[in-house]
Design a protein around this motif. Structure first.
Motif, PDB file in Angstrom:
ATOM      1  N   SER A 447      -4.222 -19.283   4.479  1.00 19.17           N
ATOM      2  CA  SER A 447      -3.314 -20.070   3.307  1.00 19.17           C
ATOM      3  C   SER A 447      -2.569 -21.444   3.896  1.00 19.17           C
ATOM      4  O   SER A 447      -2.067 -21.922   2.912  1.00 19.17           O
ATOM      5  N   HIS A 448      -2.864 -21.658   5.207  1.00 18.23           N
ATOM      6  CA  HIS A 448      -1.958 -22.748   5.438  1.00 18.23           C
ATOM      7  C   HIS A 448      -2.308 -24.326   5.070  1.00 18.23           C
ATOM      8  O   HIS A 448      -1.557 -25.096   4.806  1.00 18.23           O
ATOM      9  N   GLY A 449      -3.608 -24.481   4.926  1.00 21.39           N
ATOM     10  CA  GLY A 449      -3.924 -26.096   4.689  1.00 21.39           C
ATOM     11  C   GLY A 449      -3.841 -26.880   5.965  1.00 21.39           C
ATOM     12  O   GLY A 449      -3.204 -26.668   6.918  1.00 21.39           O
ATOM     13  N   VAL A 450      -4.545 -27.798   5.950  1.00 22.75           N
ATOM     14  CA  VAL A 450      -5.101 -28.768   7.018  1.00 22.75           C
ATOM     15  C   VAL A 450      -3.618 -29.480   7.324  1.00 22.75           C
ATOM     16  O   VAL A 450      -3.266 -29.709   8.687  1.00 22.75           O
ATOM     17  N   LYS A 451      -2.874 -30.135   6.622  1.00 24.39           N
ATOM     18  CA  LYS A 451      -1.613 -30.799   6.800  1.00 24.39           C
ATOM     19  C   LYS A 451      -0.494 -30.073   6.381  1.00 24.39           C
ATOM     20  O   LYS A 451       0.456 -30.528   5.678  1.00 24.39           O
ATOM     21  N   ARG A 452      -0.358 -28.645   6.983  1.00 21.71           N
ATOM     22  CA  ARG A 452       0.966 -28.123   6.434  1.00 21.71           C
ATOM     23  C   ARG A 452       2.153 -28.770   7.125  1.00 21.71           C
ATOM     24  O   ARG A 452       2.143 -29.184   8.131  1.00 21.71           O
ATOM     25  N   PRO A 453       3.091 -28.810   6.381  1.00 24.11           N
ATOM     26  CA  PRO A 453       4.308 -29.397   6.952  1.00 24.11           C
ATOM     27  C   PRO A 453       4.932 -28.571   7.964  1.00 24.11           C
ATOM     28  O   PRO A 453       4.702 -27.374   7.638  1.00 24.11           O
ATOM     29  N   GLY A 454       5.429 -28.953   8.939  1.00 24.59           N
ATOM     30  CA  GLY A 454       6.110 -28.294   9.901  1.00 24.59           C
ATOM     31  C   GLY A 454       6.950 -27.247   9.496  1.00 24.59           C
ATOM     32  O   GLY A 454       7.823 -27.756   8.989  1.00 24.59           O
ATOM     33  N   GLY A 455       6.583 -26.308   9.863  1.00 24.13           N
ATOM     34  CA  GLY A 455       7.933 -24.920   9.480  1.00 24.13           C
ATOM     35  C   GLY A 455       7.370 -23.958   8.463  1.00 24.13           C
ATOM     36  O   GLY A 455       7.781 -23.130   7.981  1.00 24.13           O
ATOM     37  N   SER A 456       5.992 -24.745   7.891  1.00 23.61           N
ATOM     38  CA  SER A 456       5.769 -23.966   6.358  1.00 23.61           C
ATOM     39  C   SER A 456       5.045 -22.774   6.831  1.00 23.61           C
ATOM     40  O   SER A 456       4.646 -21.686   6.122  1.00 23.61           O
ATOM     41  N   ALA A 457       4.416 -22.582   7.981  1.00 26.16           N
ATOM     42  CA  ALA A 457       4.008 -21.327   8.460  1.00 26.16           C
ATOM     43  C   ALA A 457       4.873 -20.192   8.638  1.00 26.16           C
ATOM     44  O   ALA A 457       4.489 -18.941   8.010  1.00 26.16           O
ATOM     45  N   LEU A 458       6.209 -20.394   8.803  1.00 28.24           N
ATOM     46  CA  LEU A 458       7.169 -19.198   8.944  1.00 28.24           C
ATOM     47  C   LEU A 458       7.350 -19.051   7.471  1.00 28.24           C
ATOM     48  O   LEU A 458       7.434 -17.720   7.146  1.00 28.24           O
ATOM     49  N   ASN A 459       7.450 -19.875   6.581  1.00 27.16           N
ATOM     50  CA  ASN A 459       7.545 -19.759   5.165  1.00 27.16           C
ATOM     51  C   ASN A 459       6.575 -18.648   4.568  1.00 27.16           C
ATOM     52  O   ASN A 459       6.903 -17.900   3.839  1.00 27.16           O
ATOM     53  N   ALA A 460       5.313 -19.257   4.853  1.00 29.48           N
ATOM     54  CA  ALA A 460       4.105 -18.551   4.324  1.00 29.48           C
ATOM     55  C   ALA A 460       4.201 -17.219   4.862  1.00 29.48           C
ATOM     56  O   ALA A 460       3.698 -16.100   3.957  1.00 29.48           O
ATOM     57  N   GLY A 461       4.615 -16.694   5.979  1.00 30.00           N
ATOM     58  CA  GLY A 461       4.246 -15.545   6.635  1.00 30.00           C
ATOM     59  C   GLY A 461       5.514 -14.547   5.754  1.00 30.00           C
ATOM     60  O   GLY A 461       5.242 -13.295   5.759  1.00 30.00           O
ATOM     61  N   GLN A 462       6.639 -15.226   5.535  1.00 33.34           N
ATOM     62  CA  GLN A 462       7.731 -14.487   4.767  1.00 33.34           C
ATOM     63  C   GLN A 462       7.353 -14.151   3.309  1.00 33.34           C
ATOM     64  O   GLN A 462       7.574 -13.147   2.843  1.00 33.34           O
ATOM     65  N   VAL A 463       6.841 -15.162   2.596  1.00 32.83           N
ATOM     66  CA  VAL A 463       6.422 -14.809   1.294  1.00 32.83           C
ATOM     67  C   VAL A 463       5.119 -13.749   1.173  1.00 32.83           C
ATOM     68  O   VAL A 463       5.200 -12.849   0.527  1.00 32.83           O
ATOM     69  N   GLY A 464       4.110 -14.284   1.951  1.00 31.98           N
ATOM     70  CA  GLY A 464       3.217 -13.157   2.103  1.00 31.98           C
ATOM     71  C   GLY A 464       3.119 -11.781   2.329  1.00 31.98           C
ATOM     72  O   GLY A 464       2.870 -11.017   1.856  1.00 31.98           O
ATOM     73  N   SER A 465       4.257 -11.601   3.413  1.00 30.05           N
ATOM     74  CA  SER A 465       4.671 -10.306   3.665  1.00 30.05           C
ATOM     75  C   SER A 465       5.283  -9.764   2.683  1.00 30.05           C
ATOM     76  O   SER A 465       5.157  -8.346   2.376  1.00 30.05           O
TER      77      SER A 465
END
Ligand SMILES: Cc1cc2nc3c(=O)[nH]c(=O)nc-3n(C[C@H](O)[C@H](O)[C@H](O)COP(=O)(O)OP(=O)(O)OC[C@H]3O[C@@H](n4cnc5c(N)ncnc54)[C@H](O)[C@@H]3O)c2cc1C
Length: 483
Positions: A447-465
């Protein structure tokens, strides 16, 4: 739990409603949310229905990785700058390879996920009025980023773990997932269990085989860290991509890995203040001799070179669109080429950058406006990088001290390292994979995208979970898998 003997092997069999594979920030939150949603529905003993299975509780990127101030990217919380989920989603999708509906869900669920962490005890900074203060990161046009320090994701995992332990959920540690058990074909295909090897129980005659049967499976086993030689993924982060493909999960944007400058003796990103203090970057031969200021040949002036070093702080990931005209990712290219020649590259915090005979000597006042204004605003005009770093971010020094590296006395070896897979496994808007009842969250999710803004991986993990847990409890129910 029951045991069975097959071909001389004692096999332990476990039966649950939902198995979460992986105990990082994403997996821990999913287990927490499953407990809470089951509890809210009045389901008896959620802790008997949910289990976490992990190769190693202290392992994985969340618990072992970070940077000078590890970033959590969330919807803006500033009292005077309005933000919206749509604008958040536009930032996530800007670089491509990121589905709009997932990005929107990550925006809509962002503050819910963030305040879930605040309430769990993650020490994000806030002011006396209760504002959670933001700052700017790479690819981030707003100030949506926050941080609980160098170990944000470790704190997240630990705070969430405390809560699931309070619920009484069992975490099966040392269990390396080695196979998925599947039934059916096409739309009817299901993963009904996973086979693990208990690495602490393996003997000459017994492989420590465990089988976890489940109605629902949540994969939160992180990135394919062991795939890369030059890597800032933590040691021991193997992942389960191979067995997931074998079971029939579909991948998406898998080629989109993120790379950037990181220290190699102790694996840690050298983003943020490590670069903003503008250290000298030099190379040596394989034995540590023949020091060279190898960057200088590629820059027209000291001012440009030093400003680019500064900008690497918040333009951290390698970005092919930031190379030409002496932009900051030129530094990644030059460092990579230098290491390809068999040379070693170091950051030296005891010296400012050193030029060649065509360049002026380094003078902090000669930095371009963006860098100079920042350093002035943060009162970081001290004469040496190490003093600037100590002033701006002492924990960034401490983390190396904790790992036996003294930035006050020795240079720091770095390389362009693999850091994150921005692709992963295909998911729908509930983070469900192409195999029903199997969900993929955290770094594994595509889900992350090529140019994910720094820090958005952690947001994605919380929302997805959170969304996976919500769907499981409400749409699939809480029954335990049958023998
Ligand atoms: C150096 C570095 C800095 C980073 N900085 C940031 C940042 O500032 N902001 C940001 O948003 N993101 C950052 N990231 C990315 C972020 O850390 C990850 O996206 C996130 O932590 C992944 O969490 P996760 O829960 O999906 O997986 P992980 O935290 O990686 O957890 C994986 C879990 O799966 C288990 N596991 C692995 N293989 C197996 C197996 N075969 N069998 C069973 N269990 C297994 C592991 O033991 C672990 O429990 C950074 C990453 C690195 C490496």
């Amino acid at each position: 739990m029951s045991t069975k003997t097959v071909a001389g092997q004692t096999i332990k069999e476990h039966f649950f409603n939902t198995i979460v594979v992986g105990a990082g920030a994403a997996g821990m939150n999913c287990a927490k949310k499953l407990c809470e949603y089951m509890d809210q529905k009045g389901v008896d003993q959620p802790e008997k229905r949910i289990a976490v299975v992990t190769a190693g509780l202290p392992l994985g990127a969340s618990r072992m990785s970070g940077s000078d101030k590890q970033t959590y990217y969330k919807m803006g919380t500033s009292p005077d700058i309005a933000d919206s989920a749509e604008s958040f989603a536009k930032s996530l999708t800007a670089g491509g390879c990121c589905h709009g509906d997932l990005a929107l869900a990550e925006g809509i669920g962002s503050l819910r996920g963030f305040f879930n962490l605040v309430e769990a005890g993650v020490p994000f900074p806030n002011d006396p009025m209760g504002t959670y203060i933001g700052y700017k990161t790479d690819h981030d046009p707003y100030e949506r980023a926050t941080s609980a320090g160098p170990k944000t994701s470790k704190f997240m995992s630990q705070c969430l773990e405390k809560i699931i332990r309070r619920f009484g959920v069992e975490i099966f540690d040392h269990q390396e997932a080695v196979e998925f058990l599947t039934t059916g074909q096409g739309d009817d295909k299901r993963i009904i269990g996973i086979v693990t090897l208990n690495r602490k129980a393996v003997t000459e005659n017994n492989f420590g085989i465990n089988v976890f049967y489940c109605e629902n499976l949540v994969l939160a086993a992180g990135g394919p860290g062991a795939l890369y030689e030059t890597s800032v993924y933590p040691l021991g982060q193997t992942g389960i991509h191979g067995i997931a493909f074998k079971a029939g999960l579909a991948g998406e944007n898998l080629t989109e890995s993120q790379f950037g400058l990181a220290s190699t003796k102790f694996r840690w990103n050298v983003s943020g203040t490590y670069m903003q203090v503008v250290p000298r970057i030099f190379s040596t031969d394989a034995d540590g001799n023949d020091e060279r200021e190898f960057l200088t040949d590629f820059f027209p002036s000291m001012s440009k070179m030093a400003t680019d070093i500064f900008l690497k702080g918040y333009q951290w990931p390698f970005d092919p669109q930031r190379i030409e005209n002496h932009q900051s990712s030129l530094i990644d290219v030059i460092v990579f080429n230098e290491t390809q020649k068999g040379r070693r590259v170091f950051m030296d915090f005891l010296k400012n950058p050193i030029g060649n005979d065509k360049m002026d000597a380094f003078a902090i006042e000669d930095l371009e406006d963006e860098a100079l204004d920042y350093l002035k605003a943060t009162d970081a005009m001290q004469p040496l990088p190490i003093v600037r770093l100590k002033h701006m971010n002492p924990p960034a020094i401490d983390i190396y001290t904790e790992h036996g590296i003294d930035l006050f006395t020795e240079p720091l070896e770095i390389a362009v390292c693999a850091q994150h897979n921005n692709g992963g496994f295909g998911i729908d808007r509930w983070w469900q994979s192409n195999i029903k009842h199997t969900f993929v969250i955290g770094e594994m999710a595509g889900s992350h995208g090529v140019k994910r803004p720094g820090g958005s991986a952690l947001n994605a993990g919380q929302v997805g979970s959170q969304r996976a847990a919500e769907f499981i409890v409400n749409a699939y129910g809480c029954e335990i898998a049958k023998e």
